[in-house]
Design an enzyme around this catalytic site. Structure first.
Site, PDB file in Angstrom:
ATOM      1  N   LYS A 134       0.886  -1.163   0.000  1.00 52.84           N
ATOM      2  CA  LYS A 134       0.000   0.000   0.000  1.00 52.84           C
ATOM      3  C   LYS A 134       0.923   1.210   0.000  1.00 52.84           C
ATOM      4  O   LYS A 134       1.517   1.568   1.019  1.00 52.84           O
ATOM      5  CB  LYS A 134      -0.904   0.019   1.243  1.00 52.84           C
ATOM      6  N   ALA A 166      -9.326   6.037   3.265  1.00 55.52           N
ATOM      7  CA  ALA A 166      -9.115   7.141   4.210  1.00 55.52           C
ATOM      8  C   ALA A 166     -10.327   8.074   4.341  1.00 55.52           C
ATOM      9  O   ALA A 166     -11.037   8.330   3.385  1.00 55.52           O
ATOM     10  CB  ALA A 166      -7.906   7.982   3.863  1.00 55.52           C
ATOM     11  N   GLY A 219      -7.679   9.593   8.861  1.00 58.21           N
ATOM     12  CA  GLY A 219      -8.041   9.692  10.272  1.00 58.21           C
ATOM     13  C   GLY A 219      -8.958  10.853  10.602  1.00 58.21           C
ATOM     14  O   GLY A 219      -9.243  11.095  11.782  1.00 58.21           O
ATOM     15  N   ASN A 224      -9.389   2.440   9.009  1.00 59.14           N
ATOM     16  CA  ASN A 224      -8.702   2.036  10.231  1.00 59.14           C
ATOM     17  C   ASN A 224      -9.267   2.778  11.447  1.00 59.14           C
ATOM     18  O   ASN A 224      -9.924   2.212  12.313  1.00 59.14           O
ATOM     19  CB  ASN A 224      -7.197   2.271  10.093  1.00 59.14           C
ATOM     20  N   THR A 225      -9.039   4.102  11.480  1.00 60.77           N
ATOM     21  CA  THR A 225      -9.347   4.865  12.684  1.00 60.77           C
ATOM     22  C   THR A 225     -10.818   4.761  13.088  1.00 60.77           C
ATOM     23  O   THR A 225     -11.127   4.678  14.285  1.00 60.77           O
ATOM     24  CB  THR A 225      -8.972   6.347  12.471  1.00 60.77           C
TER      25      THR A 225
END
Lengths: 286, 66
Positions: free
Chosen positions: A118, A210, A179, A232-233
């Protein structure tokens, strides 16, 4: 009636596998392994998300007093394809260095993600926006070195086209800054990215990477026609990461189905669902 | 000889190989990738790579990330 799926034909219509670089995945959700408050919670969230690809970072070993647990002790390497990132790299040269180290690590553990990366080449630490020039340079070099490059990009359709032309296995435009939890800030650009990247090549995988804040952002990305979402976050920092991971899984599936089913176009004015014919009421203007 | 490992100075006997360094640190049997002077040295070459005075060595592993 043509092209009609009945609910008894398939329990989950439209959920065909995603193909990237010759590999098939039944889940279209890619989930990061960072920012969890424990490895146990991370493992629970990954399981609840149904993901098959997880991202990891490459960092220095701690040389002294390291009795802590290792990430790899908590990842089922037979279940997940590990996608190493180049997070923290601000030059093409560093991103290529980190990619090679990540490949070496995954070859050591025998994971099929070894040739995958990535790619992130960032512009600055505050925005974490991608540096398009550095990203293109690194992408070219990594493709030449045999990598399958899944590349983090801005939502600029021209940069996305350039990255595909460099040989990227997947272009991954950002919904909003990493994030930030702002969701998809410019849906029009994502749609144009999809249109350009899939022109004459409809199976080319485009992943929105993202900015996801909640499950509705995932559904929105998929409904626009993205092939997958990387996050993710939004899971790791949710009050209940495991429940949020489960919500993301469902959102990904329902967004995909909504896209395939074909949403109606937006209109300025209303269109009645009940027939006017036969109405016994007074109708203004008639 | 003196080398720099993950940004820390370390004294090593002449002729130390990369594999020997990893064994001394306790990383030989764990997933660990290495660079010497910003050049990647694949795992298969660790045993044959002799370190030199002044080398800068990076030893990395996988951690949580997005």
């Amino acid at each position: 009636m043509a092209n009609v799926t009945t609910t008894n034909e398939l329990s989950e219509p439209g959920l065909a596998p995603l193909s990237i670089a010759g590999r098939l995945f039944s889940s279209r959700l890619f989930v990061g392994t960072g920012k969890y408050d424990s490895f146990e919670r991370m493992a629970g969230a990954l399981d609840a998300s149904g993901c098959e690809v997880v991202t990891v970072a490459v960092r220095r070993e701690r040389l002294y007093n390291d009795k802590g647990q290792s990430l790899l002790d908590h990842l089922d390497l037979s279940r997940y394809t590990i996608l190493p990132n180049t997070a923290g790299c601000f030059t093409a040269e560093d991103a290529v260095r980190v990619s090679r180290l990540g490949r070496d690590l995954l070859e050591q553990v025998g994971n099929p993600g070894a040739s995958w990366v990535k790619l992130e080449v960032l512009g600055d630490k505050k925005t974490l926006l991608p540096d398009p020039i550095g990203t293109i340079e690194a992408c070219k070099e990594l493709v030449a070195d045999g990598f399958q490059v899944l590349v983090y990009s801005s939502d600029d359709p021209i940069v996305a086209e350039r990255l595909k032309a460099c040989g990227a296995a997947s272009v991954m435009p950002a919904g909003s800054p990493i994030g930030s939890g702002q969701g998809i800030l410019n849906a029009n650009n994502i749609v144009i990215c999809l249109e350009k990247l899939k022109q004459g090549d409809p199976a080319y995988p485009v992943i929105v990477d993202a900015g996801v804040g909640g499950a509705s952002d995932v559904a929105r990305a998929m409904e626009l026609g993205a092939d997958g979402v990387l996050l993710n976050t939004a899971v790791a920092h949710a009050k209940d990461p495991v429940m949020m991971a489960h919500a993301m899984r469902k959102a990904c599936e329902c967004g995909r189905q909504s896209y395939l089913a074909g949403r109606i176009p937006k209109r300025l004015y209303a269109t009645a669902s009940s027939p006017w014919d036969g109405a016994i009421s007074y109708i203004p203007g008639e | 000889m003196r080398v720099r490992v993950n940004n820390e100075e370390r004294d090593l006997p002449e002729g130390t190989t990369l594999e020997r360094l990893l064994r001394e640190i306790g990383l030989a049997d764990r997933p660990c990738a290495a660079e010497v002077n910003r050049k990647h040295i694949p795992k298969r070459d660790h045993a044959g790579h002799t370190l030199r005075d002044g080398d800068t060595i990076e030893l990395v592993t996988l951690v949580g990330g997005g």
